[in-house]
Design a protein around this motif. Sequence first.
Motif, PDB file in Angstrom:
ATOM      1  N   ALA A   1       0.833  -1.201   0.000  1.00  8.96           N
ATOM      2  CA  ALA A   1       0.000   0.000   0.000  1.00  8.96           C
ATOM      3  C   ALA A   1       0.868   1.252   0.000  1.00  8.96           C
ATOM      4  O   ALA A   1       1.973   1.284   0.569  1.00  8.96           O
ATOM      5  CB  ALA A   1      -0.921   0.000   1.209  1.00  8.96           C
ATOM      6  N   LEU A   2       0.371   2.302  -0.649  1.00  7.19           N
ATOM      7  CA  LEU A   2       1.101   3.576  -0.668  1.00  7.19           C
ATOM      8  C   LEU A   2       1.207   4.173   0.729  1.00  7.19           C
ATOM      9  O   LEU A   2       2.186   4.876   1.050  1.00  7.19           O
ATOM     10  CB  LEU A   2       0.394   4.557  -1.605  1.00  7.19           C
ATOM     11  CG  LEU A   2       0.426   4.204  -3.101  1.00  7.19           C
ATOM     12  CD1 LEU A   2      -0.397   5.215  -3.885  1.00  7.19           C
ATOM     13  CD2 LEU A   2       1.858   4.155  -3.602  1.00  7.19           C
ATOM     14  N   SER A   3       0.228   3.899   1.573  1.00  6.90           N
ATOM     15  CA  SER A   3       0.274   4.413   2.937  1.00  6.90           C
ATOM     16  C   SER A   3       1.447   3.819   3.703  1.00  6.90           C
ATOM     17  O   SER A   3       2.055   4.495   4.547  1.00  6.90           O
ATOM     18  CB  SER A   3      -1.033   4.102   3.665  1.00  6.90           C
ATOM     19  OG  SER A   3      -1.273   2.703   3.680  1.00  6.90           O
ATOM     20  N   SER A   4       1.788   2.581   3.411  1.00  6.31           N
ATOM     21  CA  SER A   4       2.936   1.956   4.073  1.00  6.31           C
ATOM     22  C   SER A   4       4.242   2.607   3.641  1.00  6.31           C
ATOM     23  O   SER A   4       5.167   2.775   4.439  1.00  6.31           O
ATOM     24  CB  SER A   4       2.974   0.454   3.756  1.00  6.31           C
ATOM     25  OG  SER A   4       1.807  -0.192   4.213  1.00  6.31           O
ATOM     26  N   ILE A   5       4.309   3.011   2.379  1.00  3.57           N
ATOM     27  CA  ILE A   5       5.511   3.687   1.893  1.00  3.57           C
ATOM     28  C   ILE A   5       5.622   5.070   2.511  1.00  3.57           C
ATOM     29  O   ILE A   5       6.719   5.532   2.878  1.00  3.57           O
ATOM     30  CB  ILE A   5       5.476   3.778   0.353  1.00  3.57           C
ATOM     31  CG1 ILE A   5       5.404   2.370  -0.252  1.00  3.57           C
ATOM     32  CG2 ILE A   5       6.691   4.524  -0.175  1.00  3.57           C
ATOM     33  CD1 ILE A   5       5.249   2.361  -1.761  1.00  3.57           C
ATOM     34  N   ALA A   6       4.497   5.741   2.664  1.00  2.76           N
ATOM     35  CA  ALA A   6       4.507   7.108   3.198  1.00  2.76           C
ATOM     36  C   ALA A   6       4.836   7.146   4.684  1.00  2.76           C
ATOM     37  O   ALA A   6       5.407   8.134   5.172  1.00  2.76           O
ATOM     38  CB  ALA A   6       3.156   7.767   2.947  1.00  2.76           C
ATOM     39  N   LYS A   7       4.510   6.102   5.423  1.00  2.14           N
ATOM     40  CA  LYS A   7       4.701   6.115   6.878  1.00  2.14           C
ATOM     41  C   LYS A   7       6.124   5.786   7.310  1.00  2.14           C
ATOM     42  O   LYS A   7       6.426   5.856   8.498  1.00  2.14           O
ATOM     43  CB  LYS A   7       3.735   5.131   7.537  1.00  2.14           C
ATOM     44  CG  LYS A   7       2.285   5.571   7.458  1.00  2.14           C
ATOM     45  CD  LYS A   7       1.372   4.555   8.122  1.00  2.14           C
ATOM     46  CE  LYS A   7      -0.083   4.992   8.045  1.00  2.14           C
ATOM     47  NZ  LYS A   7      -1.011   4.020   8.661  1.00  2.14           N
ATOM     48  N   GLY A   8       6.971   5.426   6.393  1.00  2.71           N
ATOM     49  CA  GLY A   8       8.353   5.179   6.770  1.00  2.71           C
ATOM     50  C   GLY A   8       8.776   3.745   6.516  1.00  2.71           C
ATOM     51  O   GLY A   8       8.006   2.887   6.079  1.00  2.71           O
ATOM     52  N   GLU A   9      10.043   3.495   6.828  1.00  3.33           N
ATOM     53  CA  GLU A   9      10.636   2.200   6.520  1.00  3.33           C
ATOM     54  C   GLU A   9      10.034   1.067   7.355  1.00  3.33           C
ATOM     55  O   GLU A   9       9.887  -0.052   6.868  1.00  3.33           O
ATOM     56  CB  GLU A   9      12.149   2.258   6.750  1.00  3.33           C
ATOM     57  CG  GLU A   9      12.873   0.982   6.325  1.00  3.33           C
ATOM     58  CD  GLU A   9      14.382   1.115   6.442  1.00  3.33           C
ATOM     59  OE1 GLU A   9      15.072   0.117   6.211  1.00  3.33           O
ATOM     60  OE2 GLU A   9      14.859   2.229   6.756  1.00  3.33           O
ATOM     61  N   LYS A  10       9.675   1.339   8.578  1.00  4.55           N
ATOM     62  CA  LYS A  10       9.120   0.289   9.423  1.00  4.55           C
ATOM     63  C   LYS A  10       7.806  -0.249   8.852  1.00  4.55           C
ATOM     64  O   LYS A  10       7.595  -1.466   8.766  1.00  4.55           O
ATOM     65  CB  LYS A  10       8.907   0.817  10.840  1.00  4.55           C
ATOM     66  CG  LYS A  10       8.406  -0.246  11.802  1.00  4.55           C
ATOM     67  CD  LYS A  10       8.259   0.330  13.203  1.00  4.55           C
ATOM     68  CE  LYS A  10       7.752  -0.739  14.170  1.00  4.55           C
ATOM     69  NZ  LYS A  10       7.609  -0.201  15.557  1.00  4.55           N
ATOM     70  N   GLU A  11       6.915   0.650   8.461  1.00  4.39           N
ATOM     71  CA  GLU A  11       5.654   0.226   7.870  1.00  4.39           C
ATOM     72  C   GLU A  11       5.869  -0.407   6.498  1.00  4.39           C
ATOM     73  O   GLU A  11       5.147  -1.335   6.113  1.00  4.39           O
ATOM     74  CB  GLU A  11       4.710   1.427   7.744  1.00  4.39           C
ATOM     75  CG  GLU A  11       4.165   1.922   9.061  1.00  4.39           C
ATOM     76  CD  GLU A  11       3.255   0.893   9.710  1.00  4.39           C
ATOM     77  OE1 GLU A  11       2.574   0.148   8.967  1.00  4.39           O
ATOM     78  OE2 GLU A  11       3.212   0.834  10.951  1.00  4.39           O
ATOM     79  N   LEU A  12       6.889   0.092   5.793  1.00  2.70           N
ATOM     80  CA  LEU A  12       7.189  -0.474   4.483  1.00  2.70           C
ATOM     81  C   LEU A  12       7.662  -1.924   4.620  1.00  2.70           C
ATOM     82  O   LEU A  12       7.245  -2.799   3.854  1.00  2.70           O
ATOM     83  CB  LEU A  12       8.239   0.363   3.777  1.00  2.70           C
ATOM     84  CG  LEU A  12       8.680  -0.107   2.382  1.00  2.70           C
ATOM     85  CD1 LEU A  12       7.497  -0.124   1.420  1.00  2.70           C
ATOM     86  CD2 LEU A  12       9.794   0.787   1.843  1.00  2.70           C
ATOM     87  N   ARG A  13       8.502  -2.182   5.611  1.00  3.11           N
ATOM     88  CA  ARG A  13       8.969  -3.546   5.860  1.00  3.11           C
ATOM     89  C   ARG A  13       7.802  -4.457   6.255  1.00  3.11           C
ATOM     90  O   ARG A  13       7.711  -5.602   5.818  1.00  3.11           O
ATOM     91  CB  ARG A  13      10.034  -3.545   6.957  1.00  3.11           C
ATOM     92  CG  ARG A  13      11.370  -2.962   6.532  1.00  3.11           C
ATOM     93  CD  ARG A  13      12.321  -2.866   7.720  1.00  3.11           C
ATOM     94  NE  ARG A  13      12.577  -4.184   8.303  1.00  3.11           N
ATOM     95  CZ  ARG A  13      13.503  -5.029   7.882  1.00  3.11           C
ATOM     96  NH1 ARG A  13      14.277  -4.693   6.838  1.00  3.11           N
ATOM     97  NH2 ARG A  13      13.688  -6.191   8.471  1.00  3.11           N
ATOM     98  N   CYS A  14       6.919  -3.936   7.039  1.00  2.00           N
ATOM     99  CA  CYS A  14       5.745  -4.716   7.444  1.00  2.00           C
ATOM    100  C   CYS A  14       4.850  -5.029   6.239  1.00  2.00           C
ATOM    101  O   CYS A  14       4.320  -6.140   6.126  1.00  2.00           O
ATOM    102  CB  CYS A  14       4.965  -3.947   8.506  1.00  2.00           C
ATOM    103  SG  CYS A  14       3.529  -4.835   9.148  1.00  2.00           S
ATOM    104  N   GLY A  15       4.712  -4.052   5.333  1.00  2.00           N
ATOM    105  CA  GLY A  15       3.914  -4.275   4.133  1.00  2.00           C
ATOM    106  C   GLY A  15       4.542  -5.322   3.219  1.00  2.00           C
ATOM    107  O   GLY A  15       3.850  -6.203   2.689  1.00  2.00           O
TER     108      GLY A  15
END
Length: 264
Positions: free
Chosen positions: A142-156
């Motif tokens: 999700a784009l929201s995971s990319i926008a929230k930072g690396e931690k959320e991006l890794r979780c996504g």
Amino acid sequence: MNKIVYHIFPFYRNWKANSAIKTQMFPKNEQGEDVEPVGVLKDVEDPSNISTKKLEELYDRTLKTKGKIEDKAKTNVMGVTIAVSLIVGAIGLLPSINTKFENAWMSFCAIFFLTVSIIYMLLSGLFALYVMMDENEIYHVALSSIAKGEKELRCGYDKCIAQNQRKNMIRNNYVFTSYICIRNSLVCLFIFFLFIIYSNFALQKYTPTYENSGSPSEKHASMHIFAGFVPTASAAPPESLAVVLVFLPHPESSAFAVVRQTVP
């Protein structure tokens, strides 16, 4: 025994395996409520050593795997198209089956194998199409995971990689089942053709042959008839003559019509 059942009924094995995978994709707790599916990093001892770049590569690999599986499904569809032409040709032999087989059981077996071959081929095409239609789902970050930072991006990435891998396993199971159905269909079709070959061989073996090349009235399968007259010492009226026909079983033998004088 289970292997034999799985090869004869591959769609049962496919349903059983995919049901277990979907349970992992959409897990529920003891109360029947939906819970978050497990990611790929859960079983890793130290997930922090895996960089975000590496997770991105794993995510891209799942998308490439999906494309390869779909290519296999398309190949299966082409194979089904070619096999259908063989089945159509085999169906054209159906009217002659009852005339060639005197045994009704042999006719039933031939028709049975042809019917099973058609069913397997239809299932193979349906499974291949199912991969490209109903199982064409992809999990994206999700784009929201990319926008929230690396931690959320890794979780996504963690969740999407796990879900895409499970989805690819389901697709691969459908393609494998399609292959098995094609194989079973061709085996049944081969057995059907063996019945046809056997019937033609048996028909030629027991069909009588004719020696002479005259008119149909002169041709006989089992004997040649010749008339011979035995001269008698004294004349006799026509009504006192008896004609005896002796039929011999072989074409090479001659059967004589012997005229015998009967004394009143």
